[in-house]
Every structure is written in C-alpha cells, then in structure tokens.
Scaffold this motif. Structure first.
Motif, short mmCIF file in Angstrom:
data_model
loop_
_atom_site.label_atom_id
_atom_site.label_comp_id
_atom_site.label_asym_id
_atom_site.label_seq_id
_atom_site.Cartn_x
_atom_site.Cartn_y
_atom_site.Cartn_z
N ASP A 122 -13.28 -29.68 18.52
CA ASP A 122 -14.32 -28.82 19.24
C ASP A 122 -14.57 -27.56 18.77
OD1 ASP A 122 -13.16 -26.41 20.99
OD2 ASP A 122 -11.43 -28.09 20.85
N LEU A 174 -25.70 -25.04 17.55
CA LEU A 174 -25.06 -26.30 17.73
C LEU A 174 -24.60 -26.67 19.23
CD1 LEU A 174 -22.64 -27.27 14.74
CD2 LEU A 174 -24.83 -28.28 15.30
N ALA A 175 -24.09 -25.82 19.81
CA ALA A 175 -23.69 -26.19 21.13
C ALA A 175 -24.69 -26.37 22.17
CB ALA A 175 -22.78 -24.86 21.50
N THR A 178 -26.49 -29.89 21.72
CA THR A 178 -25.59 -30.89 22.08
C THR A 178 -25.90 -31.47 23.50
OG1 THR A 178 -23.91 -30.16 20.62
CG2 THR A 178 -23.14 -31.76 21.93
N SER A 182 -21.42 -31.03 25.74
CA SER A 182 -20.14 -31.20 25.06
C SER A 182 -19.93 -30.16 23.77
CB SER A 182 -20.35 -32.75 24.28
OG SER A 182 -19.22 -32.85 23.64
N ASP A 187 -19.92 -34.82 18.50
CA ASP A 187 -21.14 -34.81 19.48
C ASP A 187 -22.11 -33.85 18.95
OD1 ASP A 187 -19.80 -36.74 20.60
OD2 ASP A 187 -19.14 -35.36 22.48
N ALA A 188 -21.53 -32.54 18.32
CA ALA A 188 -22.61 -31.53 17.78
C ALA A 188 -23.31 -32.00 16.51
CB ALA A 188 -21.97 -30.32 17.52
N ALA A 191 -25.55 -34.69 17.16
CA ALA A 191 -26.99 -34.05 17.82
C ALA A 191 -27.86 -33.33 17.13
CB ALA A 191 -26.75 -33.54 19.28
N LEU A 192 -27.35 -32.75 15.79
CA LEU A 192 -27.98 -31.83 15.04
C LEU A 192 -29.41 -32.27 14.56
CD1 LEU A 192 -28.00 -29.10 13.48
CD2 LEU A 192 -26.37 -29.89 11.70
N SER A 195 -31.98 -31.63 16.99
CA SER A 195 -32.15 -30.14 17.44
C SER A 195 -33.39 -29.37 17.32
CB SER A 195 -31.10 -29.43 17.09
OG SER A 195 -30.92 -28.07 17.27
#
Length: 544
Positions: A122, A174-175, A178, A182, A187-188, A191-192, A195
């Motif tokens: 994480d 990043l956070a 996401t 998460s 996951d990050a 999802a990038l 974004s």
C-alpha cells in the motif's frame, strides 16, 4: 495466519524487533551477532512467495498491507542474501571498533526499511518504509571515518528528502485518483491512466525515483556515500538499498499502456547516465569510487530498460527489470566486499581473490555463462534492435572497460606484506557472495517467466555476449597507455561544485546571524517598531 503470511510478518518484524532492542545499551553491544540472522525470514518469505496472499496489520480505518509479487520476491530474496553475508562481514569488522552503537542502530533501521519496501503493498506502508530506509542508510554513511563521512551522510539524507518530497506529491495524487479510496499500490497503478492528474503524477514519481536511482545529473551522492561508508555498509547500500527505486518504478508505472512521451525521455536520460558513469569512473583510482560510478552506469542502463518498456507498454518489463536489478544487487555487493578483503590481503595471496572477482566483475559486461549475460539477454527484446539496441551493446563494451579498470585499481590497495591474509569471516562472507552471484541468477532464470535456457545458450547468443567483452578488453589495454594524459576528475564530479556553494552558504549564514543579533538589540527593536507604526499610520491616512 498461513505460513507465508507468518514469514512476511517475521521478515519485517525481526529486524524491527532488533532495532527496538537497541534502546537497551547492554543488549545493543550484543546485537551484531544477529546481523546474519535477522534477514533469514525475508529469505524464506521470498522463496515461499505467493502473489495471491496479502498480510494486513491494523483495522478497517487504517491498515498496513504487505505482499510479494514476482519482482518483489526476486529483489527481496537476493537482498536478504546480501544482508546475511554482509552482516557476517560487518560483525567481524565491528570487533575492531570501540564505538559500534551507531552502526548497529542504523544497520537494523536500514534493513527494516529495505525489507519493508520490497514487501509494502500500500502507498502509506511504502512511503513509511522508504523513510525508515533513508534515515538508516544515511546513518550508515555517517559511520565512516572523518569529515568526508559527515559530509557524505548529510548529502545522502538531503538528496533522499528531496526525492521523497517529489514522491510524496506523486503518491498523494495517486491516492486521490484511486476509486473507492483504496490505498493498494496495484489499484493506484491501475487507476493512473484514467487519472485527471495523470501527467503530473507520472512526472513527480519519475523525478523522485530517478533521484533515488542516482540518475545523472543528481547522481553525485553515490560516489560520496559509497566512498565514505564502511565496506559492509557500502555493499548493502550499493546492492540492496538503491533497488528501492527499481521496485517502485516497476510497481507504480502503468506498463499496460504505451507512454512514449514519458518513456523515451526516461530511456534517453538513463542511457546517457550509463555512459557518463563509465566516462567519469575510468578517471578514478580508488576502487570504491570506481564501483560507485559503475552503479551510476548500471542504474542508468536499468532505468533505460524501464523507460523503453514504458514507451512500448510492455508488461514483460516488470520481471525483466527486476531480474537485471537482482543480478546487479548480488554482483555489486560482492565487489564491495572484495575491496574489503583485498585491503587486508598481501600481494602474494592476491591472485586467488582477483580471479573470482574478475569473473564476477566482467559479468556486469555480459561475460558468457555468467548471470550478467542472462540479464542482458532478458533485456534485449525490450531495447529492440535499432538505436537503443546498439547503445546497449556499446554499454556492454564500456562496462567491461570500467570493470577492468576497477580490477587494476583493486590490485593497488593490497597490503605490503606479501603473506598477509584477511580474517576468515571476511573471506568466507565474500566467497559465499561469489557463489551466490554465480549460481543464483541461473536458478532464478530457470524458475521465472523470462526466457528459455536453450535460447540463451545458442552459439549466436553466446557470441553476441562475448564480442562486446572482448572489445572492452582491447579498449582497456589502450586506456592503460592513455589514462595518464587524461585530466583528473574529482570524485563527485558535478557535486564538487556544491563545495563552493557550501562556502557561500556559510558566509550568508554568518551575515544572517550577525544581522539577527543586531536586530535583537533593544534600542534597534524599539526604533524598528516605531518606524513600522508610523509607516502603517501613513498608509491608513493615504487610503482614507
């Protein structure tokens, strides 16, 4: 909790426990005996790794998660081997030192952070472990002797904090991007691409990780740090610690999509560093400094491989880059330990140290039947057969030249007494790393999805690996004749300019201190407040 989860917990927990026990002075003096024991759970966790299992500490509000994928297992396992045998080396070295407290604390701190970075699943856990690693590593540099170590340690910490500032910005973006809140790295990374801050996030991550990897021009901390640190500390710093940047690059970057506008500049900068490190390294005479510039070169080449994989959107980059990094980790740790052994060995006993060291060193250039040849073969498809492929071949030639220069410098530091021998624990630890550097890459190559052994052993593949080494050897012969006519480059090259800035900064600081002392005088302070009040009143009158 399954056995694999227990091993992951122990991998981070045991060195962390040793670090906490350092709070007791009587225990702290006995803890060097645990240097070689603390990394054993990490080695076992890497051998038994399962990508499907995840260890969680905490509750629903906040939890740290640890997991091992293939790339993490490769780097964790090889790093654990280096921490183990460098720990044996360090234990023997500390017997001759009166003050060992700082070294012991920083050793376990750096080990905890190093293992934790490879296991972190994480964003918060990764950043936390990276911070622990940076503080511990800078402390290990400070354990060297003299003002050079203090300067190198401060520089290392400053550069680390600068890199982590960029990384923190990237991780926050990043956070935020996401879905579902998460914080998992996988996951990050997934999802990038979607974004809204995609380009900014990638830029911040790449800048921070490029600094961590020692990419030119912010590479100068490497020669200072590796040259000043004690030999076992330099071995783990150059081998294991710097690979935190590699695991972050392969985990955070979205290799499922082609990103040429980021990948090509990254590859260009990395390939420039690969040749720059050699160009400066061959002007140095101290073996540890030569190895530091070799790390600049090799990390540059590795970043170039990652950049080309990012530009092409090739997921195979992840395992190939991790395998190349794992080989470099083993070899560079072995070579630094060899410096420590040779420094205590007489000229009459030097050959039996130089021969295996030469084989390991030339493996970095791709010597056939070594792990280096397998690593370069694994990266071959990612670089392609055009300009990048040609530069990769030229890099092998340059690396061979630098390694032969290193071997020549290494022989010059042998002790005058021809029959002198290094203590058995030092020699045994070095020999164990020699065997690991020769055997482990083959074992890994046979057990990961990176290529087939028959293809790597084909005559064409062996010849393509051999002729660059041969060309590098020819250049090395010429360099022994031309080197005296070449200008001397100070260790740290562009970083040497910081000494001038440092002197200017000291002058400015002294002026500021004098100014502050003057302003703090009662009469001056009262006059300043009176003038400020009059100015404020005049402004009110004008506005009114």
């Amino acid at each position: 909790m399954t056995m694999r989860e227990a091993l992951m917990a122990a991998a981070v927990g045991l060195p962390l426990l040793m670090l906490l026990l350092c709070a007791s002075a009587p225990l702290r003096r006995r803890l060097p005996a645990w240097f070689a024991i603390a990394p054993l759970p990490a080695l076992a966790a890497a051998v038994c790794a399962s990508p499907s299992e995840m260890l969680r500490f905490g509750n629903s509000r906040f939890a740290l998660r640890f997991a091992l994928d293939t790339s993490g297992a490769l780097l964790l396992g090889t790093a654990a081997l280096l921490w183990l045998f460098a720990g044996i080396f360090a234990t023997r070295v500390l017997r001759d030192r009166e003050r060992i407290d700082g070294f012991v604390v920083c050793w376990f701190m750096a080990m905890t952070g190093c293992v934790g970075v490879f296991l972190a699943a994480d964003l918060i856990g990764f950043y936390l472990m990276l911070a622990v690693l940076s503080v511990g590593a800078s402390g290990l540099v400070l354990q060297g002797d003299g003002p050079d170590a203090r300067y190198a340690g401060a520089l290392y910490l400053g550069i680390a904090l600068l890199a982590e500032a960029f990384l923190l910005g990237g991780l926050i973006l990043l956070a935020q991007a996401t879905p579902g809140g998460s914080l998992l790295i996988r996951d990050a990374a997934a999802a990038l691409p979607d974004s809204p801050w995609r380009d900014t996030t990638l830029l911040l991550l790449l800048i921070g990780l490029a600094i961590k990897a020692g990419l030119v021009p912010l590479h100068f901390w490497m020669p200072y740090a590796y040259g000043a640190a004690p030999t076992p500390a330099a071995a783990v710093l150059s081998g294991a610690v710097v690979k935190a940047s590699v695991i972050a690059l392969v985990r955070f970057l979205p290799f499922g999509n082609a990103w040429p506008h980021f990948g090509i500049p990254l590859a260009t900068l990395g390939m420039f560093g690969a040749f720059y490190g050699v160009a400066i390294g061959i002007t140095q005479s101290q073996p540890k400094i030569v190895l530091a510039y070799s790390s600049v070169s090799q990390m540059g080449f590795l970043v170039a491989v990652i950049g080309m994989g990012l530009a092409a959107g090739d997921p195979a980059t992840v395992v190939a880059a991790a395998y190349y990094a794992a080989h470099h980790l083993l070899v560079k740790g072995t070579l630094f330990l060899a410096v420590g052994v040779v420094a205590l060995t007489g000229a009459g006993k030097l050959r039996w140290v130089q021969v295996p060291t030469a084989v390991i060193a030339l493996g970095l250039g791709g010597l056939p039947l070594t792990g280096g040849a397998l690593a370069k073969y694994a990266a071959k498809d990612l670089l392609g057969g055009d300009l990048a492929g040609s530069l990769a071949v030229a890099s092998s030639v340059a690396t061979t030249l630098l390694m032969l220069h290193f071997l020549r410098c290494l022989g010059a530091i042998a002790v005058a007494h021809s029959d002198a021998r290094a203590p058995a624990p030092l020699t045994g630890a070095w020999l164990a790393m020699v065997l690991a550097s020769l055997i482990v890459p083959w074992v890994l190559y046979l057990n990961i999805p990176i290529g087939t052994l028959p293809e790597a052993l084909m005559p064409a593949a062996l010849w393509s690996a051999f002729w660059p080494v041969l060309a590098g050897a020819v250049l090395a012969i010429g360099w022994t004749r031309w080197s005296r006519a070449m200008p001397s480059v100070p260790a740290g090259d562009v970083g040497h300019l910081l000494h001038g800035l440092q002197r200017g900064g000291v002058t400015v600081a002294r002026i500021a201190v004098c100014g502050d002392a003057f302003v703090r005088r009662w009469s001056v302070s009262c006059l300043t407040l009176l003038l400020a009040a009059l100015l404020f009143g005049a402004l009110l009158a004008v506005v009114g």
